[in-house]
Design an enzyme around this catalytic site. Structure first.
Site, PDB file in Angstrom:
ATOM      1  CD  GLU A 175      -2.949   0.967   2.370  1.00 45.20           C
ATOM      2  OE1 GLU A 175      -3.840   1.824   2.460  1.00 45.20           O
ATOM      3  OE2 GLU A 175      -2.796   0.048   3.199  1.00 45.20           O
ATOM      4  CB  THR A 207      -0.905   6.201   8.807  1.00 48.09           C
ATOM      5  OG1 THR A 207      -0.424   7.346   8.099  1.00 48.09           O
ATOM      6  CG2 THR A 207       0.074   5.866   9.928  1.00 48.09           C
ATOM      7  CD  GLN A 208      -0.473   2.755   4.639  1.00 51.80           C
ATOM      8  OE1 GLN A 208      -0.867   2.070   5.579  1.00 51.80           O
ATOM      9  NE2 GLN A 208      -1.286   3.565   3.971  1.00 51.80           N
TER      10      GLN A 208
END
Length: 499
Positions: A175, A207-208
């Site tokens: 992702e 969250t990335q």
């Protein structure tokens, strides 16, 4: 007369008629050459190929349709978003107890897709579904329920006229990496070999953060390393996904910290003063991010009352981060390695929607000013907030103070953006008409639309090619005219002398 006959016999040049015929044929040939060159390179009505990706997130599902020039399918066509559709209702993971509804929820957007993609292209249009953190969490808690949801989704998608390519759960690393690819592809940084932009993605459950750092070679933390070779350039990407650190799950964690005593009343600084809602303990603790912390003797419900204090809210938010443990040379939080931040960053998804609502997307504004504005917003009474935003869903409206505080805390305390580097962040929704997010990068990867090596290109652009052909034609015509004049002029002079 004998002298004239003798000169004609000795004259090696062709007759005037012959010369005129040669010139006419030459001009016709040159005009034909130019015409063919122009027509051969003339732009024709564009035909497109299409691809569809469904982003099955934790809070909602969205469908994106992409298109690219059909004649440039092999690594050279630019892919652009042509349509998007937000699926009504929550994310597919919310249908764990009624999996058939997950498939039903997609019908309206799939209908829009059928109306958007030309019928003659539908059978060759790939259709993908990628599920993210919401389904990751469901798979952890109940893998059989996760399987049932996917079966219902697949049944709905297989009935479409498109070329269904499967549905699966993306890893957090995928992702983050595909989000980075999307941002830099849309900004033409990959094809041109420019310095890349980091990607900051925030959803409801995870969250990335992804970026290229000169100080990261992957050796210290291989799990955070992804290698790409794109357009002839090598990229060693740092990426990490924090499961449970999407804004919805962090809210549950913050509330869980405030209800550890099994209180019947919670005074919450992250909600506006005057806010008062009765909530269920069972709903609060239904996530694997907090389920292990549910108080033993918790009552059925608690009153959630707002206090509206930004400073106290930030302390509450910081309580869900662990800044003390780090076995690496440096960490972000929770013991996760992170190299020094480098270059500009694009912050999208919930980052953009929250900060845009709060009118805080202008990162040229000093960080301290951003905090002051957010503090003023959090300190505004709930009644006034509702009057100012009568059309906004009350649930979402109530959470903007918390979400804004969490975003600033995550960026500055978690990822270590400072007052000086905060301006390197750009909050973005779209880039050149396409939504920022992982879906485009995912499709580009699966369809091999980005080559490992830079594609060959003609030595001259179309305009340059036509210009050179035209110039050479003019020169040739000029040369023919010059030759003709040189031939006729002396002939005419000689004739005059003989007479």
């Amino acid at each position: 007369m004998s002298a004239q006959r003798e000169m004609k016999e000795k004259n090696p040049w062709p007759t005037p008629v012959t010369i005129i015929i040669i010139i006419v044929i030459g001009v016709i040939a040159i005009v034909a050459l130019v015409t063919v060159a122009v027509l051969q390179n003339k732009s024709v009505p564009q035909k497109y190929k299409y691809g569809i990706v469904l982003d099955a997130g934790s809070s909602h599902t969205a469908l994106y349709i992409y298109q690219w020039p059909a004649e440039k399918d092999n690594n050279t066509g630019r892919v652009e978003q042509t349509h998007s559709c937000k699926v009504k209702g929550k994310g597919i993971s919310s249908y764990a107890s009624e999996p058939w509804k997950a498939g039903e929820s997609l019908k309206e957007c799939m209908g829009e897709a059928e109306n958007t993609v030309p019928k003659e292209r539908a059978h060759e249009t790939p259709l993908y579904l990628g599920a993210t953190a919401g389904m990751r969490l469901l798979d952890i808690v109940n893998s059989s329920a996760s399987k049932n949801v996917f079966q219902a989704v697949e049944k709905a998608l297989q009935n479409s006229p498109f070329s269904y390519q499967g549905a699966r759960i993306l890893s957090g690393q995928e992702e983050g990496a595909f989000g980075w690819v999307t941002v830099n592809y849309l900004d033409d940084r990959l094809k041109q070999g420019l310095k890349t932009t980091g990607a900051l993605d925030l959803g409801g459950a995870s969250t990335q953060i992804s970026f290229i750092s000169d100080n990261f070679d992957g050796s210290e933390s291989p799990i955070n390393s992804v290698n790409f070779r794109l357009y002839g350039n090598d990229y060693n990407l740092y990426t990490h996904s924090f499961l449970c650190y999407g804004k919805d799950q962090v809210l549950k964690m913050v509330l869980a910290n405030q209800t550890q005593s099994g209180a019947t009343t919670v005074l919450d600084p992250c909600f506006h003063s005057g806010y008062n809602e009765t909530k269920n303990y069972s709903v609060l603790y239904d996530s694997p991010c907090v389920s292990g912390r549910k108080p033993q003797e918790a009552p059925e419900k608690f009153d959630h009352i707002g206090k509206g204090n930004f400073q106290e809210c930030q302390k509450a938010v910081k309580s869900v981060f662990n800044f003390t443990f780090c076995k690496h040379s440096r960490c972000s939080f929770n013991g996760v390695f992170q190299p020094p931040l480098q270059g500009p960053f694009g912050a999208f998804s919930a980052y953009y929607f929250v900060m845009n609502f709060l009118n805080l997307t202008d990162t040229s504004m000093p960080l301290e000013t951003v905090k002051q504005k957010l503090s003023q917003y959090c300190g505004t009474s709930w009644d006034k907030i509702k009057r100012q935003h009568p059309t906004v869903n009350v649930k979402y409206l109530a959470e903007y103070c918390f979400s804004g505080t969490y975003i600033l805390t995550l960026l500055t305390e978690g990822y270590d953006f400072t007052a000086e580097t905060y301006s390197n962040i750009k909050f973005i929704k779209k880039i050149k008409g396409s939504d920022a997010g992982w879906t485009l990068g995912y499709m580009l990867n699966l369809t091999n639309m980005i080559p490992a090596e830079a594609p060959d290109s003609p030595p001259l652009p179309h305009a340059g090619y036509v210009s050179i052909v035209t110039l050479m034609t003019i020169l040739l015509i000029g040369l023919l005219l010059f030759v003709a004049l040189r031939i006729f002029w002396p002939r005419c002079s000689k004739k005059t002398q003989i007479v």
